[in-house]
Design a protein around this motif. Structure first.
Motif, PDB file in Angstrom:
ATOM      1  N   THR A 148       6.559  -7.039   4.639  1.00 29.06           N
ATOM      2  CA  THR A 148       5.134  -6.790   4.867  1.00 29.06           C
ATOM      3  C   THR A 148       4.917  -5.508   5.662  1.00 29.06           C
ATOM      4  OG1 THR A 148       5.058  -8.021   6.970  1.00 29.06           O
ATOM      5  CG2 THR A 148       4.732  -9.277   4.948  1.00 29.06           C
ATOM      6  N   MET A 149       3.696  -4.994   5.560  1.00 28.17           N
ATOM      7  CA  MET A 149       3.236  -3.856   6.365  1.00 28.17           C
ATOM      8  C   MET A 149       2.132  -4.391   7.265  1.00 28.17           C
ATOM      9  SD  MET A 149       5.035  -1.241   5.141  1.00 28.17           S
ATOM     10  CE  MET A 149       4.169   0.299   5.426  1.00 28.17           C
ATOM     11  N   PRO A 150       2.431  -4.683   8.529  1.00 30.28           N
ATOM     12  CA  PRO A 150       1.456  -5.335   9.405  1.00 30.28           C
ATOM     13  C   PRO A 150       0.193  -4.493   9.597  1.00 30.28           C
ATOM     14  CG  PRO A 150       3.656  -5.413  10.344  1.00 30.28           C
ATOM     15  CD  PRO A 150       3.721  -4.475   9.186  1.00 30.28           C
ATOM     16  N   THR A 151      -0.929  -5.204   9.673  1.00 29.01           N
ATOM     17  CA  THR A 151      -2.211  -4.555   9.974  1.00 29.01           C
ATOM     18  C   THR A 151      -2.879  -5.355  11.084  1.00 29.01           C
ATOM     19  OG1 THR A 151      -3.235  -5.802   8.162  1.00 29.01           O
ATOM     20  CG2 THR A 151      -2.483  -3.568   7.665  1.00 29.01           C
ATOM     21  N   ALA A 152      -4.069  -5.877  10.832  1.00 26.80           N
ATOM     22  CA  ALA A 152      -4.747  -6.703  11.825  1.00 26.80           C
ATOM     23  C   ALA A 152      -4.013  -8.032  11.988  1.00 26.80           C
ATOM     24  CB  ALA A 152      -6.189  -6.934  11.386  1.00 26.80           C
ATOM     25  N   ALA A 153      -4.374  -8.765  13.025  1.00 26.27           N
ATOM     26  CA  ALA A 153      -3.653  -9.985  13.363  1.00 26.27           C
ATOM     27  C   ALA A 153      -3.672 -11.017  12.247  1.00 26.27           C
ATOM     28  CB  ALA A 153      -4.239 -10.595  14.633  1.00 26.27           C
ATOM     29  N   ALA A 154      -4.770 -11.113  11.519  1.00 25.70           N
ATOM     30  CA  ALA A 154      -4.913 -12.195  10.542  1.00 25.70           C
ATOM     31  C   ALA A 154      -4.530 -11.794   9.121  1.00 25.70           C
ATOM     32  CB  ALA A 154      -6.348 -12.715  10.547  1.00 25.70           C
ATOM     33  N   THR A 155      -4.305 -10.497   8.863  1.00 25.51           N
ATOM     34  CA  THR A 155      -4.002 -10.038   7.509  1.00 25.51           C
ATOM     35  C   THR A 155      -2.860  -9.034   7.522  1.00 25.51           C
ATOM     36  OG1 THR A 155      -5.620  -8.237   7.631  1.00 25.51           O
ATOM     37  CG2 THR A 155      -6.393 -10.354   6.758  1.00 25.51           C
ATOM     38  N   ALA A 156      -2.318  -8.760   6.338  1.00 29.09           N
ATOM     39  CA  ALA A 156      -1.247  -7.770   6.213  1.00 29.09           C
ATOM     40  C   ALA A 156      -1.179  -7.282   4.774  1.00 29.09           C
ATOM     41  CB  ALA A 156       0.095  -8.361   6.627  1.00 29.09           C
ATOM     42  N   HIS A 157      -0.637  -6.082   4.596  1.00 29.39           N
ATOM     43  CA  HIS A 157      -0.276  -5.599   3.267  1.00 29.39           C
ATOM     44  C   HIS A 157       1.119  -6.117   2.931  1.00 29.39           C
ATOM     45  CE1 HIS A 157      -3.642  -2.811   3.131  1.00 29.39           C
ATOM     46  NE2 HIS A 157      -3.247  -2.249   4.265  1.00 29.39           N
ATOM     47  N   LEU A 158       1.391  -6.361   1.665  1.00 27.74           N
ATOM     48  CA  LEU A 158       2.756  -6.569   1.214  1.00 27.74           C
ATOM     49  C   LEU A 158       3.404  -5.212   0.989  1.00 27.74           C
ATOM     50  CD1 LEU A 158       2.378  -9.521  -1.322  1.00 27.74           C
ATOM     51  CD2 LEU A 158       3.531  -9.581   0.892  1.00 27.74           C
ATOM     52  N   SER A 159       4.647  -5.062   1.423  1.00 30.48           N
ATOM     53  CA  SER A 159       5.327  -3.777   1.273  1.00 30.48           C
ATOM     54  C   SER A 159       5.524  -3.424  -0.194  1.00 30.48           C
ATOM     55  CB  SER A 159       6.693  -3.814   1.967  1.00 30.48           C
ATOM     56  OG  SER A 159       6.556  -4.065   3.348  1.00 30.48           O
ATOM     57  N   PHE A 160       5.884  -4.433  -0.992  1.00 28.92           N
ATOM     58  CA  PHE A 160       6.225  -4.205  -2.398  1.00 28.92           C
ATOM     59  C   PHE A 160       5.308  -5.016  -3.311  1.00 28.92           C
ATOM     60  CE2 PHE A 160      10.587  -3.905  -0.285  1.00 28.92           C
ATOM     61  CZ  PHE A 160      10.421  -2.556  -0.002  1.00 28.92           C
ATOM     62  N   ALA A 161       5.441  -4.769  -4.589  1.00 26.44           N
ATOM     63  CA  ALA A 161       4.556  -5.377  -5.584  1.00 26.44           C
ATOM     64  C   ALA A 161       4.735  -6.889  -5.658  1.00 26.44           C
ATOM     65  CB  ALA A 161       4.811  -4.762  -6.951  1.00 26.44           C
ATOM     66  N   GLU A 162       3.657  -7.548  -6.082  1.00 23.10           N
ATOM     67  CA  GLU A 162       3.679  -8.995  -6.284  1.00 23.10           C
ATOM     68  C   GLU A 162       2.873  -9.345  -7.525  1.00 23.10           C
ATOM     69  OE1 GLU A 162       2.618 -12.623  -3.346  1.00 23.10           O
ATOM     70  OE2 GLU A 162       0.889 -11.799  -4.426  1.00 23.10           O
ATOM     71  N   LYS A 163       3.355 -10.325  -8.258  1.00 22.13           N
ATOM     72  CA  LYS A 163       2.614 -10.893  -9.389  1.00 22.13           C
ATOM     73  C   LYS A 163       2.460 -12.383  -9.132  1.00 22.13           C
ATOM     74  CE  LYS A 163       2.602 -10.929 -14.480  1.00 22.13           C
ATOM     75  NZ  LYS A 163       3.377 -10.518 -15.687  1.00 22.13           N
ATOM     76  N   LYS A 164       1.235 -12.870  -9.282  1.00 21.71           N
ATOM     77  CA  LYS A 164       0.972 -14.284  -9.029  1.00 21.71           C
ATOM     78  C   LYS A 164      -0.007 -14.808 -10.063  1.00 21.71           C
ATOM     79  CE  LYS A 164      -1.872 -15.719  -5.968  1.00 21.71           C
ATOM     80  NZ  LYS A 164      -2.632 -16.008  -4.736  1.00 21.71           N
TER      81      LYS A 164
END
Length: 336
Positions: A148-164
């Motif tokens: 992950t790429m941390p941002t605010a306390a409650a959310t974050a970016h994923l470092s790499f791609a994701e499919k869901k």
């Protein structure tokens, strides 16, 4: 129904061994117990020994239909904070990659934000009905996902791609290009087929050739054919000497044939939440070898470690004191 293999044993009453000898039953009991123990060991999916010098053996600690949790033990019978979950897709177990896009965030871009929760919070979130495929009644465990790429306390970016759920949720926020010494991409992907499809689910670990941050088209091409997918690192990419808590995935074909593409039907989830003592945390090579040598994984992929490494299953939470909320998890469901 989840079954625990933990047992408490009581010391025999004084004189009971003498009574058995007098009654002529000692040999019969010893033989019967030996046969029973041998049969139980033969049926256990946990290895009887380990390549790691500090692990004496693996013990089955919890199980459901097609899913097993093996914990490491030292030579004194003490549990170590290293577990490997065995997910037998061929037996009907299922897996999902789970995340939640933050309200108001764009979907499918490098800037997509995700809600963060601890593994136990993710488990409870699923139990509340926020994810109903596969059925909630089959839920076995939740394990931390990729980087992950941390941002605010409650959310974050994923470092790499994701499919869901068949959709690219993010193309990854990390702008760095990652290469092995031979110039190949240092990334590996873990993919899953649709758990709703007839028959068993299949998994895949394979090279992810998109070494640098990229747009939706190359990511979608790389994930083609998978229902859920995430990206981690080659198991040996990084500082080879560093010891820390680890999270790894391994996979293989149950029949022993070489597994590539979508035909892998056994998945292993290693989680190390070991404090600095009595046993140091794992190096990359040690984590890889536990899955490859002890459990027979043909492919492995490195996920986020340190405080991100955590898991939770009904009745037991890993003992790591430094867990942090994570935006992505791997969810295991036992067979119906």
């Amino acid at each position: 129904m989840l079954l625990s293999s933990r047992r408490r044993t009581n010391e025999p009453r004084h004189g009971s061994a003498s009574w058995l000898r007098r009654s002529g039953l000692s040999t019969l009991v010893a033989v019967a117990l030996g046969v029973f123990a041998g049969a139980a060991q033969a049926q256990s999916p946990c290895p009887s020994q380990s390549i790691h010098p500090e692990i004496y053996r693996w013990e089955l600690d919890a199980q459901g239909k097609g899913v097993y949790l093996c914990r490491a033990k030292d030579g004194y019978g003490n549990f170590k904070h290293i577990t490997v979950q065995v997910v037998d897709l061929a037996a009907g177990a299922k897996m999902r990659i789970m995340s939640e896009v933050a309200p108001g965030s764009p979907i499918g871009t490098s800037e997509t934000l995700f809600v963060k929760r601890t593994a136990q919070e993710w488990y409870n979130w699923i139990k509340l009905g926020n994810a109903t495929v596969p059925p909630i009644a089959q839920l076995f465990s939740v394990t931390s996902g990729s980087f992950t790429m941390p941002t605010a306390a409650a959310t974050a970016h994923l470092s790499f791609a994701e499919k869901k759920w068949g959709i690219i949720t993010t193309t990854g926020n990390d702008p760095v290009c990652y290469y092995m010494d031979d110039g190949s991409s240092a990334k590996r992907m873990f993919g899953l087929s649709d758990p709703r499809a007839a028959g068993q689910q299949f998994a895949a670990i394979r090279p992810f050739d998109v070494a640098c941050q990229a747009g939706a088209t190359p990511v979608n091409n790389a994930f083609s054919g998978y229902f859920d997918a995430l990206v981690g690192f080659h198991p040996l990419y990084g500082d080879a000497t560093r010891r820390t808590n680890r999270s790894f995935i391994g996979s293989k074909r149950k029949d022993g044939a070489w597994a590539e593409g979508k035909d892998q039907d056994v998945v292993y989830l290693l989680t190390s939440t070991t404090p600095t003592s009595p046993m140091p945390a794992l190096t990359l090579n040690e984590a890889h070898k536990i899955l490859a040598n002890d459990f027979g994984a043909q492919w492995t992929v490195q996920l986020a470690g340190g405080g991100d490494a955590q898991y939770f299953h009904q009745g037991f939470e890993d003992p790591s004191p430094n867990k942090v909320p994570v935006p992505e998890v791997l969810v295991v469901y036992q067979a119906p």
